[in-house]
Structures are given as structure tokens and as C-alpha cells.
Design an enzyme around this catalytic site. Structure first.
Site, short mmCIF file in Angstrom:
data_model
loop_
_atom_site.label_atom_id
_atom_site.label_comp_id
_atom_site.label_asym_id
_atom_site.label_seq_id
_atom_site.Cartn_x
_atom_site.Cartn_y
_atom_site.Cartn_z
N SER A 96 0.82 -1.20 0.00
CA SER A 96 0.00 0.00 0.00
C SER A 96 0.86 1.26 0.00
CB SER A 96 -0.96 -0.05 1.20
OG SER A 96 -1.98 0.89 1.09
N ASP A 218 -9.93 -4.78 -5.32
CA ASP A 218 -9.30 -3.99 -4.27
C ASP A 218 -9.99 -2.64 -4.23
OD1 ASP A 218 -7.69 -2.40 -2.68
OD2 ASP A 218 -5.80 -3.18 -3.48
N HIS A 246 -7.53 -5.67 -0.38
CA HIS A 246 -6.36 -4.80 -0.33
C HIS A 246 -5.23 -5.37 0.52
CE1 HIS A 246 -4.17 -1.11 -0.79
NE2 HIS A 246 -4.18 -0.85 0.51
#
Length: 267
Positions: A96, A218, A246
């Protein structure tokens, strides 16, 4: 007095031989999110784990909204870590927001890295002209308002959306718990820094090889984002991994571990 990077970021080093793998976590988690991957690589690599300031067991006193008003400050922390441990040609696996953090760090001190591996990374979360980031500003404004109104209720509702995999509710509960462990003021400030950031212009400047691992469905990072990064980063590969949500390193750890191993095999 400047706090040493090792206690400040709760740095843990496993093993002392082999090439170094740095595992960098995303928003709402900490270094324990990599617990499924570590055993697969611990016998062949030196592994470095850390918590971003404000997360996990980092020194919360080191956090200030002024200091951490952009991702550049997190990149500086990463460079401090690399300098303190005297790293060179390491491989960073960033989930991320840590994808862009590592990219910014690599642009400043490329000698520390020989490869970056992105999992669910994004240079911009907001939609723009000819760009699909996944969110409109109104969506994010609602998110910030919900965080401010009742942070813990927000975390409980946000976690299942981001985790996906409704057939494994325990994963959403785990993510809600790690979100709830963050001080609400820090979480709100960090969320704004992440979701309002735009580092698209940095992508073409990166010369270090990048492997982009893209999950399906996601909510934070649409498939188009991975395709965009692959187009803009010259020395990159895009792999769509058969996972959803995610946080695939938690929801489908074996698949992610195999994908990382494949990236390492190509060095």
C-alpha cells in the site's frame, strides 16, 4: 534529542546473512502483517521489519502532524533505517502506502535498493482526468468525517470493505483491531496524507526494477492503477495475482509468498 531509528520504528532484524529483504507495511497494520511471509524467506535472507511512526510498537512520541505532513517524511525514516543498518542493494517489499514511500526513498538514495516489490501500491487514490484512482473527493470527505465522528465505529465498518473476503470475517476483525490500535488523531492525519497524495510524476524517474503485484477487487487500488504504474515505470513488471481485497498477504498468504518468491527468482 533525535531518537534512534531502531527504537523509534521498532526495527527488528532476523538473521545476519544473505541479501536483505525489507518488509514495509501499509496503513492500519504493522510489521506483524508479514508474519505469514517471513518463514518462507528467513533461511535465505536477512529480513528487516519495522513499524511506521504512529503504528504498531513505534515511538508515538516521535509523531507530529507537522513532521509527517507528507510521504517524504516516511521516506526519510526509511533512509535513516537503511543508513543505520548499512544496507546496500536490498529488496524492499512495500504494501500500500509503503510502495510510494519506498519509491521516494529510492529516488534519493538508490544505492540502498536493487529492487522494489509493490503490493497494492498507488501513486494517487483520487480520480483525475484520464486517470482512475478509485475515489472521488466527496468519497474521501465522507471517510474523514466518519473517522472524526466515531473513529472506532469507522474502523469496524472500514475494515471489512478493505479486507474483502467476507467468507473469512476473522480477517476483517484483525484489521479492525490494528486500525483501532492507532491513536485516532494520528490515523485521521495519516489517512489524509495518504489519500490526498499524488506522486504520479515521480514514476518515470525511477530506474530501479519494480515488480507490481496487483490484487483483484481492491476497493483502494483498482486494476487500472497497476496498469498505469506499469506504463509509467520503465523497468517494471505487472503481475495480477489471483487474490481479492487490499491485504492479500493476510487473506491469501501462500499466493503472495509464491508471488514474492517469483520476483526474487528474477534477480
Amino acid at each position: 534529542m533525535v531518537t534512534s531509528i531502531l527504537p523509534r520504528n521498532n526495527v527488528n532484524v532476523l538473521g545476519n546473512s544473505g541479501q536483505t529483504l525489507i518488509f514495509a507495511h501499509g496503513f492500519g497494520t504493522d510489521q506483524t502483517a508479514w508474519r505469514h511471509q517471513i518463514p518462507a524467506f528467513a533461511d535465505r535472507y536477512r529480513i528487516v521489519l519495522f513499524d511506521q511512526v504512529g503504528a504498531g510498537k513505534s515511538d508515538f512520541a516521535a509523531y507530529s502532524p507537522h513532521r509527517y505532513s507528507s510521504l517524504y517524511s516516511y521516506a526519510e525514516d526509511l533512509l535513516d533505517l537503511c543508513a543505520e543498518l548499512k544496507l546496500k542493494d536490498s529488496i524492499l517489499i512495500g504494501h500500500s502506502v509503503s510502495g510510494m514511500v519506498s519509491l521516494l526513498a529510492a529516488l534519493v538514495e538508490p544505492q540502498y535498493f536493487c529492487k522494489l516489490i509493490f503490493i497494492g501500491a498507488s501513486p494517487r487514490y483520487l480520480n483525475d482526468i484520464n486517470y482512475i484512482g478509485g475515489f472521488e473527493q466527496a468519497d474521501l470527505d465522507q471517510l474523514y468525517a466518519a473517522m472524526a465522528a466515531n473513529y472506532y465505529a469507522w474502523a469496524s465498518g472500514f475494515a471489512p470493505l478493505v479486507m474483502g473476503n467476507p467468507d473469512k470475517p476473522e480477517l476483517a476483525i484483525e484489521y479492525a483491531n490494528t486500525l483501532s490500535a492507532i491513536r485516532p488523531d494520528i490515523a485521521q492525519a495519516v489517512a489524509r496524507v495518504i489519500f490526498q497524495s499524488d506522486h504520479r510524476d515521480k514514476l518515470p524517474r525511477l530506474k530501479i526494477p519494480v515488480d507490481i503485484l496487483q490484487s483483484n477487487n481492491d476497493i483502494a487500488v483498482p486494476l487500472e492503477v497497476g496498469q498505469y504504474m506499469a506504463q509509467k515505470i520503465a523497468n517494471s513488471t505487472l503481475t495480477n495475482i489471483p487474490t481479492t481485497g487490499h491485504l492479500p498477504h493476510l487473506s491469501a498468504p501462500e499466493i503472495v509468498t509464491r508471488a514474492i518468491a517469483s520476483c526474487l527468482a528474477n534477480i
